[in-house]
Every structure is written in C-alpha cells, then in structure tokens.
Scaffold this active site. Structure first.
Site, PDB file in Angstrom:
ATOM      1  N   TRP A 129       0.181  -3.993  10.954  1.00  0.00           N
ATOM      2  CA  TRP A 129      -0.855  -2.976  10.899  1.00  0.00           C
ATOM      3  C   TRP A 129      -0.452  -1.762  11.732  1.00  0.00           C
ATOM      4  CZ3 TRP A 129      -6.452  -5.064  11.957  1.00  0.00           C
ATOM      5  CH2 TRP A 129      -7.372  -4.356  11.164  1.00  0.00           C
ATOM      6  N   ASN A 179      -0.929   0.589   1.951  1.00  0.00           N
ATOM      7  CA  ASN A 179      -0.860  -0.816   1.581  1.00  0.00           C
ATOM      8  C   ASN A 179      -1.684  -1.019   0.322  1.00  0.00           C
ATOM      9  OD1 ASN A 179      -0.443  -3.730   1.860  1.00  0.00           O
ATOM     10  ND2 ASN A 179      -2.630  -3.759   2.287  1.00  0.00           N
ATOM     11  N   GLU A 180      -1.015  -1.483  -0.731  1.00  0.00           N
ATOM     12  CA  GLU A 180      -1.668  -1.783  -2.010  1.00  0.00           C
ATOM     13  C   GLU A 180      -2.577  -0.647  -2.493  1.00  0.00           C
ATOM     14  OE1 GLU A 180      -3.490  -5.646  -1.686  1.00  0.00           O
ATOM     15  OE2 GLU A 180      -1.552  -6.653  -1.612  1.00  0.00           O
ATOM     16  N   TYR A 260       1.141 -12.585  -5.723  1.00  0.00           N
ATOM     17  CA  TYR A 260       0.006 -13.456  -5.430  1.00  0.00           C
ATOM     18  C   TYR A 260      -0.489 -14.122  -6.700  1.00  0.00           C
ATOM     19  CZ  TYR A 260      -0.233 -11.634  -0.704  1.00  0.00           C
ATOM     20  OH  TYR A 260       0.061 -11.307   0.601  1.00  0.00           O
ATOM     21  N   GLU A 300       4.983  -8.708   0.088  1.00  0.00           N
ATOM     22  CA  GLU A 300       4.055  -9.794   0.420  1.00  0.00           C
ATOM     23  C   GLU A 300       4.204 -10.892  -0.627  1.00  0.00           C
ATOM     24  OE1 GLU A 300      -0.031  -8.680   0.823  1.00  0.00           O
ATOM     25  OE2 GLU A 300       0.413  -6.828   1.928  1.00  0.00           O
ATOM     26  N   TRP A 342       3.787 -13.653   3.549  1.00  0.00           N
ATOM     27  CA  TRP A 342       2.452 -13.400   4.108  1.00  0.00           C
ATOM     28  C   TRP A 342       1.848 -14.759   4.437  1.00  0.00           C
ATOM     29  CZ3 TRP A 342      -0.139  -8.778   5.006  1.00  0.00           C
ATOM     30  CH2 TRP A 342      -1.480  -8.900   5.410  1.00  0.00           C
TER      31      TRP A 342
END
Length: 407
Positions: A129, A179-180, A260, A300, A342
């Site tokens: 972060w 991020n994303e 994912y 990730e 992740w």
C-alpha cells in the site's frame, strides 16, 4: 466525482502520497532493492487504498558479480526485465498493510518480520500500500492535510536515511498508476484510456528513470473482440478495461494482470479453475510478446481459504500452475516477467487475513513450492549470459533441475 476532479486530485496527491519504508526495509536481511509504485485510485468510480512495489535480495551472489554500489535501475530490454544487463525475473508477494504497521512502533516489528520471511524463501519483489486516504492511520487525513509521520516519501523527496532522492534510487523498481482500475460508467473504455494516457506521461515527466505500469486485472475489452473469450465472465468486458489497448499507451513499460479464478469464475473450488488459470496466463504472455513487445507481470494471484471446497492441496496446485507457466515462458524467452502471490503475512496477524493470507511458518508445503521456484529462477539466470540467454542453444545439466515437472 468527475473525471477532471479525479485528475486534479491525483496530481495533487501524487507528490504527497508515496510512502516508502526505507527506514524499516533496510533492517531486513538480504535486502537488495526496494521496488515501489505510485497508485492513484483503485476505481475511477470510487477511491480506496492503493499499492506499491519494493524488492528484496535473493541469490545475487549466485547469479553475478554485481557489487552493491554497482546496481542500476531495473530496466526493460525488449520483452524482458534486466538489471545491469542481466535477466531479472520477478518472484514476489503482496503485503498491503506495511505502511500502516510501519508508522506504529508497536507493530513496526511485523514489517521487518515479513521481509525476513520473504527473503528466506527467495522472494525478490514485493508490492504494498502506498496511500491511505481518510482511513485508519491515513496519509491524507482530510483534503490537503497530511500526517507527516505517515508521509515519508514522495518522488522529489530526499530519503532521510539514504540521502537519495526517491526518483534517483535504483532500489525502486517501478511505479504503478492504480490498483485494479475500472470505470464501469464507461464500458467503451475511453475514459479510463484517456486517464492512463495522461497519467503515464505525467509520471514519466517527473521520473523518466523508473519503469511504469498500470496495475490492471487484465480483462480484454472492445478493441479485441476475438480475445473476450478468455475473460472469466461477460461482466469483465463491461468495466472499461481493455488489456491490449491500455498497454499501448506511451510511457507504460510493462503489462500487468491479476489471477483470481475463485472470485471471477466461482467461489466453489472446481476442476474449471486450473484450466482457466493456464489459458489466462498463456493468452496474456502471448499478447505481451506479440502485440505489445513488453514483459507482463501477474501482480496478484491466490485462492481464498473461505471458498467452498478449499484445501491447501488446491492452493499448492494453483501456485505450481502459475510458476510452471512462467518457467515455460522463461525457457522460450517469452514475455512472462514474473508473479506476486496475494498475500504474505507474518505470524499473529490473523485479524488482517482476507482469506488469502499465507504464513510461511504454518504453510510448509506452500513455502517449499515458493522456495523451489526461487531457486529455479536464480539458477536459470546463472548459467546463461544475456548475449546467449534468449534462444540459447547450449545445454546445461542444471536444465533438468529447472524444468523437471515436479513443481
């Protein structure tokens, strides 16, 4: 918030939002280079925490004769990463909470601990972060009001420990814009594309030395209708992301995608997950090589212990699949630049677990798989120089170790 307001706000916080843990990172053993990223807002329709990159040393003595003071910026050479003109593959992890733990003396030791654990299994890159807006231990407590205890970095700020300006520091690998990023209000992708085009150049205008990437999940969009078949579901092409188009932007140095299967395909662990992961990775590696001419990093990947049917064996299969796919790309000189699991956690941080946490001391089988992949990458780098590395015809006894199908 309008697009213009987002743009202005990003430019305002850009100078003030990068949090680098140099003062803590350098206490970790075997540290080599800190790889960080700048992040704006996770979604153009909403805002929350963002991520950044750092990296730690593993096997430098085994792969070359580089001295500490001879290290240079990580660079891109064709579709590969290089350091001092030698191949560099990312094998890393995510730990998003380092910033908020580092600012508190009572939790600061966990930052050192996670670096040491990552180093022990050869992980070379981390992502964390970089910004915390208006939340717990926030960097920006309210509009234009920053907490100096948390606010320890910006690109033009001189690191008070090393006396190096961050934008000149070779320990930094890359900046990530978001991020994303998503913009579901504009499925055409034009709004997000315009933002990327402006911000990539803006970051490069401040820091032309470091690599820049976007932070995409990797969904295919309107510009490549022949590719949407690889998306996990039809909704993925309606969120404004366009993998190939987005990465053709001036100033973007390498591609990114996430993996994912458990949340994109089904939370019920099934036989469909592993084939999806293979096809997803292979498609992005091929596109990065043939359409983009750049490396791709799978920033990730993981599987949640909260999924129905989850067990450690399935997680290990997933990790092995990701690593094998990348090793196959490496062997062929492809664009597979690496991956970051992740996410990595030290002990006694269970209350932060989102279901994906890996505590190495409690996951010996997974730890072994990560460590073996690290050793293979290190060994691969060691036996073939850059000049003959890609398409190298010479045989080496270590190839059996590197490519044997037992990962």
């Amino acid at each position: 918030m309008s697009a213009d307001e987002h743009k202005f706000r990003f430019k305002t916080i850009f100078w003030d939002s990068i949090y680098m843990l140099f003062c803590l990172v350098f206490v970790a053993e075997n540290l080599s280079y800190l790889v960080f990223s700048v992040n704006g807002y996770e979604n153009l329709d909403r805002s929350d925490g963002e991520l950044a990159y750092f990296s730690i040393k593993h096997g430098i003595c085994e792969i070359g004769e580089m001295e500490d003071d001879a290290w240079t910026m990580v660079q891109k050479k064709g579709n590969q990463f290089v350091v001092n003109d030698q191949p560099f593959y990312i094998n890393g992890f995510n730990t998003y909470w380092l910033m908020v733990f580092a600012v508190d003396q009572s939790t600061r030791g966990k930052v050192t601990e996670v670096f040491q654990q990552a180093s022990s299994v050869g992980l070379t890159v981390g992502r964390t972060w970089a910004f915390n807006d208006g939340q717990w231990r926030a960097l920006q407590k309210s509009p234009s009001v920053y907490d100096e205890e948390v606010f320890k970095t910006v690109l033009n700020r001189v690191n008070t420990v090393t006396n190096i300006t961050y934008k000149d520091d070779p320990t930094i690998f890359a900046w990530e814009l978001m991020n994303e990023p998503r913009c579901a209000s504009d499925p055409s992708g034009d709004k997000l594309q315009a933002w990327i085009e402006e911000m990539a150049v803006y970051v490069k205008s401040i820091d032309p030395k470091h690599l820049v990437e976007i932070g995409l999940e990797g969904f295919y969009g309107p510009s490549t209708p022949n590719k949407v078949q690889f998306n996990p579901n039809t909704a993925a092409q309606q969120v404004g992301i366009d993998f190939i188009r987005n990465h053709q932007v001036l100033g973007v140095d390498f591609a990114s995608a996430h993996i994912y299967a458990d949340s994109w395909v089904s939370e019920e662990i099934s036989d469909a997950h592993i084939p999806f992961v293979k096809a997803w990775m292979q498609s992005h590696i091929e596109d990065a090589e043939n359409a983009l001419g750049m490396p791709v990093v799978f920033g990730e990947f993981g599987v949640s212990s909260k999924d129905s049917g989850y067990n450690t064996s399935f997680r290990n299969t997933l990790f092995s699949t990701v690593y094998k796919t990348l090793l196959n790309s490496t062997k062929k000189g492809g664009s597979g630049g690496g991956s970051l699991l992740w996410q990595l956690f030290p002990e006694a941080t269970d209350y932060m677990d989102d279901g994906y946490a890996i505590v190495l001391s409690k996951s010996p089988s997974t730890s072994d798989i990560i460590s073996l992949h690290s050793k293979r990458l290190t060994t691969f780098n060691s036996f073939c120089s850059w000049k003959c590395h890609w398409g190298c015809k010479k045989k080496h006894p270590l190839e059996t170790f590197i490519y044997h199908d037992d990962l």
